[in-house]
Design an enzyme around this catalytic site. Structure first.
Site, PDB file in Angstrom:
ATOM      1  N   GLY A  20     -18.196  17.258   7.671  1.00  0.00           N
ATOM      2  CA  GLY A  20     -17.499  18.379   8.292  1.00  0.00           C
ATOM      3  C   GLY A  20     -16.846  19.320   7.303  1.00  0.00           C
ATOM      4  O   GLY A  20     -16.872  20.539   7.473  1.00  0.00           O
ATOM      5  N   THR A  21     -16.243  18.771   6.264  1.00  0.00           N
ATOM      6  CA  THR A  21     -15.569  19.626   5.285  1.00  0.00           C
ATOM      7  C   THR A  21     -16.565  20.548   4.592  1.00  0.00           C
ATOM      8  O   THR A  21     -16.318  21.751   4.448  1.00  0.00           O
ATOM      9  CB  THR A  21     -14.820  18.759   4.249  1.00  0.00           C
ATOM     10  OG1 THR A  21     -13.730  18.102   4.896  1.00  0.00           O
ATOM     11  CG2 THR A  21     -14.276  19.613   3.116  1.00  0.00           C
ATOM     12  N   ASN A  31      -7.805  18.710  16.365  1.00  0.00           N
ATOM     13  CA  ASN A  31      -7.826  17.310  15.955  1.00  0.00           C
ATOM     14  C   ASN A  31      -6.480  16.611  16.091  1.00  0.00           C
ATOM     15  O   ASN A  31      -6.416  15.387  16.053  1.00  0.00           O
ATOM     16  CB  ASN A  31      -8.309  17.196  14.506  1.00  0.00           C
ATOM     17  CG  ASN A  31      -7.468  18.018  13.543  1.00  0.00           C
ATOM     18  OD1 ASN A  31      -7.334  19.225  13.705  1.00  0.00           O
ATOM     19  ND2 ASN A  31      -6.911  17.382  12.532  1.00  0.00           N
ATOM     20  N   GLN A  46     -14.555  17.482  16.367  1.00  0.00           N
ATOM     21  CA  GLN A  46     -13.886  16.654  17.373  1.00  0.00           C
ATOM     22  C   GLN A  46     -14.466  16.840  18.776  1.00  0.00           C
ATOM     23  O   GLN A  46     -14.021  16.179  19.717  1.00  0.00           O
ATOM     24  CB  GLN A  46     -12.383  16.963  17.397  1.00  0.00           C
ATOM     25  CG  GLN A  46     -11.637  16.578  16.135  1.00  0.00           C
ATOM     26  CD  GLN A  46     -11.548  15.087  15.917  1.00  0.00           C
ATOM     27  OE1 GLN A  46     -11.721  14.295  16.840  1.00  0.00           O
ATOM     28  NE2 GLN A  46     -11.281  14.690  14.684  1.00  0.00           N
ATOM     29  N   SER A  98     -19.675  16.316  11.865  1.00  0.00           N
ATOM     30  CA  SER A  98     -19.495  15.264  10.867  1.00  0.00           C
ATOM     31  C   SER A  98     -19.930  13.929  11.440  1.00  0.00           C
ATOM     32  O   SER A  98     -19.436  13.505  12.492  1.00  0.00           O
ATOM     33  CB  SER A  98     -18.026  15.192  10.432  1.00  0.00           C
ATOM     34  OG  SER A  98     -17.838  14.226   9.432  1.00  0.00           O
ATOM     35  N   HIS A 108     -19.448  10.738  10.644  1.00  0.00           N
ATOM     36  CA  HIS A 108     -18.573   9.572  10.788  1.00  0.00           C
ATOM     37  C   HIS A 108     -17.613   9.700  11.963  1.00  0.00           C
ATOM     38  O   HIS A 108     -16.906   8.747  12.281  1.00  0.00           O
ATOM     39  CB  HIS A 108     -17.809   9.302   9.491  1.00  0.00           C
ATOM     40  CG  HIS A 108     -16.653  10.207   9.228  1.00  0.00           C
ATOM     41  ND1 HIS A 108     -15.342   9.826   9.417  1.00  0.00           N
ATOM     42  CD2 HIS A 108     -16.600  11.485   8.778  1.00  0.00           C
ATOM     43  CE1 HIS A 108     -14.531  10.814   9.088  1.00  0.00           C
ATOM     44  NE2 HIS A 108     -15.259  11.831   8.697  1.00  0.00           N
ATOM     45  N   THR A 119     -30.667  16.447  -3.313  1.00  0.00           N
ATOM     46  CA  THR A 119     -31.620  15.513  -2.720  1.00  0.00           C
ATOM     47  C   THR A 119     -31.031  14.937  -1.438  1.00  0.00           C
ATOM     48  O   THR A 119     -29.910  14.446  -1.425  1.00  0.00           O
ATOM     49  CB  THR A 119     -31.951  14.378  -3.702  1.00  0.00           C
ATOM     50  OG1 THR A 119     -32.529  14.944  -4.882  1.00  0.00           O
ATOM     51  CG2 THR A 119     -32.927  13.393  -3.079  1.00  0.00           C
ATOM     52  N   CYS A 133      -5.895  13.503   7.472  1.00  0.00           N
ATOM     53  CA  CYS A 133      -5.928  14.227   6.199  1.00  0.00           C
ATOM     54  C   CYS A 133      -4.534  14.435   5.611  1.00  0.00           C
ATOM     55  O   CYS A 133      -4.386  14.650   4.413  1.00  0.00           O
ATOM     56  CB  CYS A 133      -6.607  15.577   6.385  1.00  0.00           C
ATOM     57  SG  CYS A 133      -8.359  15.439   6.777  1.00  0.00           S
TER      58      CYS A 133
END
Length: 382
Positions: free
Chosen positions: A69-70, A149, A178, A199, A201, A237, A325
């Site tokens: 996401g970042t 979030n 989210q 994202s 995860h 890659t 975060c």
């Protein structure tokens, strides 16, 4: 253990871990290699792209793999700024975005871009009228998250999209990290959304992988220069095992999505209705359709958020302060500050965040422990 911190990260599904392991062990060729082993990897990469696109009802060539996401937020924002700078230098965002967005904006301000940070109301939502009033001839990008979030407020991203039909040259980015798998597909993938970031995860895929939807014909410059992977837009890659695992995780997430969302909403509302009866409890999230079904933010007056987190942890229940975060940095919630919540209440805020694996039995256990801790905190404060 009761895990109520799914907005920070989710437990990888065992079948997803198995997929990751199998690809790592058996298909390690570089998708860019010309030999048969490389071709096998390339085909699996493209099958994953097609699977994700089919699930989301978009074109495969609109899906670009990222590191999460970042990176996706940075790419959407800075890539648009670089691609459209000759047309203007003004960007609009909200004051409650994830740090990946806010800090990208601050970097662009140092490079001469002008950024408007929209205020939010008492529910943490921006006003479509404020968006409209902020648009200038020099506006090139609007970036608004789908779901906050910290408190779970759902931004009016569909209505903003309707507004932007009158401004076809402004690119529209939605941080949907989210919002994925929460019954919000139609408002996230509205007709005007140009760039949408995700994202892995956050939905039981491995960490370090994500993807961005980029509408056909929309321009972004690459952040990473290199070998020209992802149609020369995202060199590096490809992390094939994680990408294949993420595609599987997304399919599992969206199977029976409606029922899963209803279950999360039921659990959230059960906890909300119980704790909101207590005199010293403040709820920053609401139990209505303007808030996501899986996030509940509340405070116990006079008790710091980290104290509440560790108190529940001692009973095997894992929640968080408002944002993973910023939790270890002991920062006051940026969202609650923007909502004009008094600092003494904001520093007491904690977040419960659910997923489809949480149960009502866990919620009942949570309120049992809540009763015990509330009485302890009450005596201390007295």
């Amino acid at each position: 253990m009761i895990y109520f911190d799914n907005s920070a990260t989710t437990k990888p599904d065992l079948s997803v871990v198995d997929t990751y392991s199998k690809v790592s062990k058996n298909i390690w060729g570089n998708p860019s290699s010309l030999h048969q082993f490389g071709e096998q990897s390339f085909n699996l990469l493209e099958q994953s792209r097609q699977q994700i696109a089919k699930i989301l009802n978009v074109f495969p060539d609109e899906i670009f793999f990222t590191g999460g996401g970042t990176e996706g937020d940075n790419w959407a924002i800075k890539g648009t700024a670089m691609a459209k700078r000759k047309y203007g230098n003004h960007i609009i965002t909200s004051s409650v975005e994830h740090p990946a967005v806010i800090n990208s904006m601050k970097q662009l301000e140092k490079l001469g871009f002008e950024v408007t940070y929209l205020p939010v109301d008492q529910n943490g939502k921006v006003s479509v009228e404020d968006v409209k009033a902020s648009i200038k001839h020099s506006t090139i990008l609007i970036s608004i998250m789908a779901v906050n979030n910290e408190v779970g407020s759902i931004q009016p991203i569909e209505q903003i999209g309707e507004l932007l039909t009158k401004y076809p040259t402004i690119q529209y980015h939605i941080d949907a990290v989210q919002g994925i798998g929460k019954g919000l597909h139609d408002i996230i993938f509205n007709d005007r959304a140009d760039l949408i970031t995700f994202s892995g995860h956050k939905f039981h895929a491995p960490r370090g992988v994500g993807f961005m939807y980029k509408r056909r014909g929309k321009k972004v410059e690459p952040l990473l220069a290199g070998g020209g992977q992802e149609k020369n837009l995202r060199s590096s890659t490809e992390n094939l095992p994680a990408i294949v695992a993420m595609a599987r995780a997304l399919r599992l997430l969206t199977d029976n999505e409606k029922e899963k969302v209803a279950k999360q909403a039921e659990i959230k509302n059960f906890i909300f209705n119980y704790i909101s009866k207590f005199d010293n409890v403040i709820t920053f999230s609401k139990d209505n359709a303007e808030f996501a079904p899986h996030i509940l933010c509340f405070a116990i007056k006079g008790v710091r958020g980290e104290t509440i987190v560790h108190a529940f942890e001692s009973y095997g229940i894992f929640i968080s302060t408002t944002s993973a975060c910023s939790s270890k940095k002991h920062l006051t919630s940026s969202t609650l500050t923007a909502m004009k919540i008094p600092e003494e209440d904001a520093t007491s805020a904690v977040r419960i965040s659910l997923d489809e694996n949480n149960t009502m039995d866990e919620a009942k256990k949570f309120i049992q422990i809540f009763d015990i801790l509330y009485e302890k905190f009450k005596k201390i404060n007295a």
